[in-house]
Enzyme design. Structure first.
Site, PDB file in Angstrom:
ATOM      1  N   ASP A 157       0.841  -1.193   0.000  1.00 35.16           N
ATOM      2  CA  ASP A 157       0.000   0.000   0.000  1.00 35.16           C
ATOM      3  C   ASP A 157       0.879   1.247   0.000  1.00 35.16           C
ATOM      4  OD1 ASP A 157      -2.095  -1.666   0.124  1.00 35.16           O
ATOM      5  OD2 ASP A 157      -2.632  -1.253   2.212  1.00 35.16           O
ATOM      6  N   TYR A 172       2.155   1.907  -3.373  1.00 34.04           N
ATOM      7  CA  TYR A 172       1.037   2.397  -4.181  1.00 34.04           C
ATOM      8  C   TYR A 172       0.785   3.872  -3.859  1.00 34.04           C
ATOM      9  CZ  TYR A 172      -3.731   2.872  -5.913  1.00 34.04           C
ATOM     10  OH  TYR A 172      -4.854   3.315  -6.576  1.00 34.04           O
ATOM     11  N   ASP A 173       0.744   4.178  -2.563  1.00 33.09           N
ATOM     12  CA  ASP A 173       0.512   5.561  -2.154  1.00 33.09           C
ATOM     13  C   ASP A 173       1.571   6.496  -2.720  1.00 33.09           C
ATOM     14  OD1 ASP A 173      -1.693   4.853  -0.801  1.00 33.09           O
ATOM     15  OD2 ASP A 173      -0.820   4.980   1.202  1.00 33.09           O
ATOM     16  N   SER A 203     -12.233   5.170   0.088  1.00 34.04           N
ATOM     17  CA  SER A 203     -11.138   4.465   0.769  1.00 34.04           C
ATOM     18  C   SER A 203     -10.659   5.368   1.916  1.00 34.04           C
ATOM     19  CB  SER A 203     -10.023   4.127  -0.205  1.00 34.04           C
ATOM     20  OG  SER A 203      -9.494   5.299  -0.709  1.00 34.04           O
ATOM     21  N   GLU A 210     -10.193   1.391  15.826  1.00 35.04           N
ATOM     22  CA  GLU A 210     -10.619   0.016  15.522  1.00 35.04           C
ATOM     23  C   GLU A 210      -9.481  -0.714  14.840  1.00 35.04           C
ATOM     24  OE1 GLU A 210     -14.041   0.263  12.930  1.00 35.04           O
ATOM     25  OE2 GLU A 210     -14.911   1.818  14.197  1.00 35.04           O
ATOM     26  N   LYS A 224      -7.890  -2.547  11.816  1.00 36.78           N
ATOM     27  CA  LYS A 224      -8.132  -2.552  10.371  1.00 36.78           C
ATOM     28  C   LYS A 224      -8.042  -4.010   9.934  1.00 36.78           C
ATOM     29  CE  LYS A 224      -6.675  -0.210   6.150  1.00 36.78           C
ATOM     30  NZ  LYS A 224      -6.860  -1.348   5.322  1.00 36.78           N
ATOM     31  N   ASP A 248      -7.884  -7.187   7.722  1.00 35.38           N
ATOM     32  CA  ASP A 248      -7.322  -7.424   6.391  1.00 35.38           C
ATOM     33  C   ASP A 248      -8.226  -8.379   5.630  1.00 35.38           C
ATOM     34  OD1 ASP A 248      -5.650  -7.301   4.298  1.00 35.38           O
ATOM     35  OD2 ASP A 248      -4.053  -8.514   5.172  1.00 35.38           O
ATOM     36  N   ARG A 298     -17.216  -3.618  -2.966  1.00 32.90           N
ATOM     37  CA  ARG A 298     -16.974  -2.188  -3.107  1.00 32.90           C
ATOM     38  C   ARG A 298     -16.772  -1.788  -4.571  1.00 32.90           C
ATOM     39  NH1 ARG A 298     -11.744  -0.004  -2.492  1.00 32.90           N
ATOM     40  NH2 ARG A 298     -11.730   2.236  -2.195  1.00 32.90           N
ATOM     41  N   GLU A 329     -16.102  -5.802   6.873  1.00 34.48           N
ATOM     42  CA  GLU A 329     -15.031  -6.522   6.204  1.00 34.48           C
ATOM     43  C   GLU A 329     -15.291  -8.020   6.300  1.00 34.48           C
ATOM     44  OE1 GLU A 329     -13.128  -4.235   5.089  1.00 34.48           O
ATOM     45  OE2 GLU A 329     -11.254  -5.176   4.473  1.00 34.48           O
ATOM     46  N   TYR A 346     -18.563  -2.420  10.652  1.00 37.17           N
ATOM     47  CA  TYR A 346     -17.987  -1.210  11.255  1.00 37.17           C
ATOM     48  C   TYR A 346     -18.570   0.121  10.762  1.00 37.17           C
ATOM     49  CZ  TYR A 346     -15.087  -2.038   7.087  1.00 37.17           C
ATOM     50  OH  TYR A 346     -14.660  -2.302   5.814  1.00 37.17           O
ATOM     51  N   LYS A 401     -11.015   6.983  13.923  1.00 41.15           N
ATOM     52  CA  LYS A 401     -12.187   7.725  13.445  1.00 41.15           C
ATOM     53  C   LYS A 401     -12.598   8.786  14.469  1.00 41.15           C
ATOM     54  CE  LYS A 401     -13.797   3.462  11.246  1.00 41.15           C
ATOM     55  NZ  LYS A 401     -14.802   2.407  11.116  1.00 41.15           N
ATOM     56  N   LYS A 447      -1.044   2.329   9.335  1.00 38.78           N
ATOM     57  CA  LYS A 447      -0.579   1.034   8.846  1.00 38.78           C
ATOM     58  C   LYS A 447       0.568   0.519   9.703  1.00 38.78           C
ATOM     59  CE  LYS A 447      -2.799  -0.155   5.306  1.00 38.78           C
ATOM     60  NZ  LYS A 447      -2.314  -0.181   4.038  1.00 38.78           N
ATOM     61  N   CYS A 474      22.841 -18.313 -20.231  1.00 32.33           N
ATOM     62  CA  CYS A 474      21.444 -18.458 -19.814  1.00 32.33           C
ATOM     63  C   CYS A 474      21.235 -19.784 -19.071  1.00 32.33           C
ATOM     64  CB  CYS A 474      20.544 -18.398 -21.047  1.00 32.33           C
ATOM     65  SG  CYS A 474      18.839 -18.791 -20.660  1.00 32.33           S
ATOM     66  N   CYS A 482      18.995 -22.064 -21.559  1.00 26.98           N
ATOM     67  CA  CYS A 482      19.390 -22.561 -22.876  1.00 26.98           C
ATOM     68  C   CYS A 482      20.898 -22.485 -23.110  1.00 26.98           C
ATOM     69  CB  CYS A 482      18.665 -21.790 -23.976  1.00 26.98           C
ATOM     70  SG  CYS A 482      19.225 -20.081 -24.098  1.00 26.98           S
ATOM     71  N   CYS A 518      18.997 -12.888 -21.849  1.00 31.07           N
ATOM     72  CA  CYS A 518      19.289 -13.950 -22.802  1.00 31.07           C
ATOM     73  C   CYS A 518      18.661 -13.489 -24.114  1.00 31.07           C
ATOM     74  CB  CYS A 518      18.629 -15.250 -22.336  1.00 31.07           C
ATOM     75  SG  CYS A 518      18.573 -16.475 -23.650  1.00 31.07           S
ATOM     76  N   CYS A 546      14.978 -19.600 -26.840  1.00 30.97           N
ATOM     77  CA  CYS A 546      15.203 -20.077 -25.468  1.00 30.97           C
ATOM     78  C   CYS A 546      13.898 -20.662 -24.895  1.00 30.97           C
ATOM     79  CB  CYS A 546      15.680 -18.898 -24.622  1.00 30.97           C
ATOM     80  SG  CYS A 546      15.705 -19.260 -22.864  1.00 30.97           S
TER      81      CYS A 546
HETATM   82  S1  IVH Z   1     -14.110   2.251   7.850  1.00 32.35           S
HETATM   83  C1  IVH Z   1     -14.208   5.247   4.074  1.00 32.35           C
HETATM   84  N1  IVH Z   1     -13.147   0.497   9.494  1.00 32.35           N
HETATM   85  O1  IVH Z   1      -9.963  -0.772   4.963  1.00 32.35           O
HETATM   86  C2  IVH Z   1     -14.083   3.804   4.328  1.00 32.35           C
HETATM   87  N2  IVH Z   1     -12.614   0.245   7.204  1.00 32.35           N
HETATM   88  O2  IVH Z   1      -8.050   0.790   3.434  1.00 32.35           O
HETATM   89  C3  IVH Z   1     -14.727   3.471   5.642  1.00 32.35           C
HETATM   90  N3  IVH Z   1     -11.257  -1.728   6.689  1.00 32.35           N
HETATM   91  O3  IVH Z   1     -12.123   0.084   2.362  1.00 32.35           O
HETATM   92  C4  IVH Z   1     -14.265   2.196   6.114  1.00 32.35           C
HETATM   93  N4  IVH Z   1     -11.141  -2.495   8.728  1.00 32.35           N
HETATM   94  O4  IVH Z   1     -12.406  -2.202   3.492  1.00 32.35           O
HETATM   95  C5  IVH Z   1     -13.216   0.886   8.213  1.00 32.35           C
HETATM   96  N5  IVH Z   1     -12.421  -1.005  11.080  1.00 32.35           N
HETATM   97  C6  IVH Z   1     -12.477  -0.630   9.814  1.00 32.35           C
HETATM   98  C7  IVH Z   1     -11.850  -1.344   8.773  1.00 32.35           C
HETATM   99  C8  IVH Z   1     -11.934  -0.864   7.480  1.00 32.35           C
HETATM  100  C9  IVH Z   1     -10.798  -2.698   7.478  1.00 32.35           C
HETATM  101  C10 IVH Z   1     -11.013  -1.652   5.246  1.00 32.35           C
HETATM  102  C11 IVH Z   1     -12.167  -1.181   4.415  1.00 32.35           C
HETATM  103  C12 IVH Z   1     -11.651   0.023   3.669  1.00 32.35           C
HETATM  104  C13 IVH Z   1     -10.177  -0.227   3.697  1.00 32.35           C
HETATM  105  C14 IVH Z   1      -9.406   1.043   3.494  1.00 32.35           C
END
Ligand code: IVH
Length: 717
Positions: free
Chosen positions: A72, A75-76, A121, A153, A155, A157, A176, A215, A267, A331, A355, A449, A452, A467, A472
């Protein structure tokens, strides 16, 4: 697996543009200042095009194929760099840029639903500092110096799923998707044991429509068991619980899903017809009271410093959980502040995902082996003493190329630190030189190689060592696997075990030979019954009619990924036109640089490639260009809708959404997903989503179906 280790495949070589990041290599965090060397618009345009196509590709890998290749964080960094370039060069901004969208489109196999409340997201924080910055931002936006209360909370996976209840009964469950449109996967979700089919109404005034999000995940132990069963019955295993969860939700047969123990934590609330409690903590309690399974480890923190304490606590505790978690979600507790803080195009401002750091392990490097990819690039792979890390046993890790081996100064016998963030390919990050015994051996990069025996060549323009033997067998095997892969000709069943045998037994010498394979030939091979053999032959036959952009990508022209193949098909009507194109013409396509143009040009100058194309045609491969007209008109900026941006919402009765999009694009217009002040028209069909609301708020012209048809009629291309 071999394909996973073919790193040099598609990223453009050094020298084309600047500051190229390698696909599988996380850049150090200190390198976040993006694209510092880019000074001209031209350089920026090239880099932006490359970043967009890379991001699209990773979106596809993540959302559609459920097999991400980068973390991630990586990606970010790509998205951040793109956003930064778009702000430095505003002329490069376009509404359909990945910076303006959340994810990838759905796969098409399931019925779709437009989420009335988009599934956004969450933006990420990777350090305590970033959490404090988040807190400072919130305080500034709210104009307060008081401590903010946060709910923290885990997160989870897993895979985000939304559940829509009507009058207390589950009406549908959806993924989603791209955040705007998801896929309806109710039948599979009904097999998830934590999903209430009906809501407990005892003493509760239930809203008529209530959407609950959460999730779906699989516990680690269940994953090990189910995965072992899948492999034992001849299937391809999954890399981790999340991929297996995603794969299970997309099964067409729910009776298979029922045998895989998926679970769900809830959640969040999407649509809700009635009033909601005023804090998020109360919402979680309310959800529990309705029978939803809320993860028990959430806590209410009085300030960001309390939140930070929680991050420290969970960094070490997370491994003891029976399910995977990759961070914490923080949150703002007061929901009236959610409205004041609002959202950006991609994520809410009132929450952030912290993360956890990448998981690492120490093990011994026993050997270094070299693999040949389809372009001939030879990649060194570390063979490790097996070690358990982040949910699976690791025995191989990438070393990328000879330069990387030199940079790490890694030797055979060394104790090494390996890292695996998310579920990408593990890599060697560091050597523990203090543990050296003196018996370690330096690795000599082979000069021939490993497949080959042909001499290897290192050009001055790139790090990869190749190669260059066109016959090959190692390259052929990888070329076929690429040709058959999902974004290419999508030939199911043509996997590694079969392709190895086809090449070894010399049943195929090039791609065109695939089309002459018979059921008799295949059914004699290992793990091939008559039924699977005829399935494979049928799949190969069906691939003859795949779209031209899939075919162009499948050919494996160097640097031509799926996105570049699409650009080519938008510009040229057929393969012959691509073949005739000059280097300049190719390089004039936005998103194609000089090196890529040169590569395409040279591909069509090779007798061998032309003979292969001829042979494929004779075998009956007839790809159709499905992108040409739309692409060409948009690119040339012609048509009555030029400069106009449309947003579609709700179902049109006279045409599908794709058709509506095509009609708009044929007239030179653009279609985007979200409504903004730049939107020219919002076309509204039956049961429109929240986009209609937004259009009203912004005063964007709203067009009904009849009026839209009139507009199309009056502006025929
Ligand atoms: S709140 C605006 N709470 O993480 C999105 N998401 O990386 C509100 N996820 O798309 C989601 N645990 O699929 C929320 N306790 C949690 C979560 C959670 C896992 C996932 C969710 C979200 C992704 C974002």
């Amino acid at each position: 697996m071999a394909d996973l280790f073919d790193f040099a495949k598609e990223s453009p070589p050094r020298g084309e543009g600047k500051n190229k990041s390698k696909r599988h290599e996380a850049r150090p965090l200190s390198e976040t200042a993006p694209s510092p060397e880019i000074t001209t618009l031209e350089e920026a345009a090239k880099r932006v095009a490359w970043l967009r196509s890379e991001i699209e590709r990773h979106n596809h890998l993540y959302y559609v194929e459920a097999r991400p290749e980068i973390t991630d964080r990586e990606y970010d960094l790509l998205v951040q760099e793109l956003a930064e370039l778009e702000s430095r060069f505003p002329e490069l901004r376009v509404p359909e840029s990945p910076t303006q969208r959340v994810g990838e489109r759905p796969t098409g196999a399931f019925q779709q639903v437009v989420h009335e409340v988009p599934m956004l997201s969450i933006s990420n924080a990777y350090s305590q500092g970033e959490l404090r910055e988040f807190d400072a931002r919130i305080k500034k936006l709210l104009g307060t110096n008081e401590d903010i209360e946060y709910v923290v909370e885990l997160k989870i996976d897993g895979v985000a799923v939304t559940l829509m209840y009507e009058n207390g009964t589950l009406a549908y469950a959806a993924t989603r998707g791209d955040g705007v449109r998801g896929e309806i996967v109710t039948a599979n979700v009904l097999t998830v044991r934590d999903v209430p089919h009906h809501l407990d109404q005892k003493g509760v005034n239930l809203p008529r429509r209530l959407e609950v999000r959460g999730e779906v995940y699989m516990e680690k132990a269940d994953f090990e068991r189910v995965n072992a069963e899948i492999i034992a019955s001849g299937g391809e295993g999954f890399a981790n619980p999340r991929n297996l969860t995603a794969g299970t939700l997309k099964l067409l047969d729910p009776s298979i899903a029922a045998r895989r123990p998926l679970r769900m934590f809830h959640y969040a609330v999407g649509v809700c017809d009635g009033p909601l409690p005023s804090t998020h903590a109360e919402v979680l309690r309310w959800l529990s009271s309705l029978g939803f399974h809320v993860n028990p480890h959430w806590t209410l923190c009085r300030s960001i410093e309390d939140v930070i304490e929680k991050t420290v606590e969970w960094e070490s505790k997370r491994d003891s959980l029976p399910y995977g978690t990759d961070g914490l979600v923080v949150k703002v507790n007061r929901r009236d502040w959610w409205e004041r803080l609002g959202t950006t195009a991609k994520s809410p401002r009132y929450m952030i995902a912290y993360k956890f750091s990448a998981e690492q392990a120490v093990t011994r490097l026993i050997d270094i082996q070299c693999q040949v990819g389809r372009t001939g690039a030879v990649t060194p792979v570390a063979i490790l003493e097996p070690v358990f890390l982040a949910g699976s046993t690791i025995s191989r890790a990438t070393l990328h190329n000879a330069d990387e081996i030199a940079r790490l100064d890694v030797r055979i016998g060394d104790q090494v630190v390996i890292e695996k963030a998310g579920d990408i390919i593990p890599k060697v990050v560091r050597v523990l030189t203090s543990l050296r015994t003196g018996k370690e051996r330096r690795f000599e990069f082979p000069t021939t190689c490993p497949e080959c025996g042909a001499p290897l060549v290192r050009s001055q323009y790139e790090v990869a060592i190749r190669c260059v033997n066109a016959s090959c067998p190692g390259q052929l095997r990888e070329r076929i696997l690429h040709y058959a892969s999902r974004d290419a000709m999508d030939i199911e069943g043509l996997g590694e075990v079969l392709v190895n045998q086809l090449v070894e037994k010399k049943l195929v010498a090039d791609l065109a030979d695939l089309y002459h394979l018979t059921v008799e030939q295949l059914s004699g091979l290992e793990r091939m019954g008559k039924k699977s053999a005829s399935n494979v032959v049928r799949e190969i036959e069906e691939s003859k009619g795949r779209p031209l952009h899939n075919f162009v990508y499948a050919l494996g022209i160097r640097y031509v990924g799926a996105a570049t193949a699409k650009l080519l098909c938008q510009r040229f009507p057929d393969l012959q036109a691509m073949e005739r194109a000059s280097k300049e013409e190719l390089a004039s396509i936005e998103g194609i640089g000089d090196v890529v143009a040169e590569s395409i040009y040279q591909f069509f100058r090779s007798e061998r490639n032309l003979a292969l194309l001829e042979k494929l045609e004779q075998a009956g491969v007839r790809p159709q260009n499905t992108l040409w007209r739309t692409g060409q008109e948009v690119q040339q900026g012609e048509g009555p809708f030029v400069g106009k941006t449309f947003v579609l919402t709700g179902a049109l009765s006279s045409m599908t959404r794709d058709e509506a999009r095509r009609q708009i694009e044929l007239r030179g217009g653009k279609v985007t997903e979200s409504v903004s002040s730049k939107t020219s028209f919002v076309v509204v069909g039956a049961e429109p989503g929240s986009k209609l609301e937004k259009a009203r708020k912004l005063g964007i012209p709203i067009v009904g179906e009849q009026e839209f048809l009139r507009m199309l009629e009056q502006s025929k291309p």
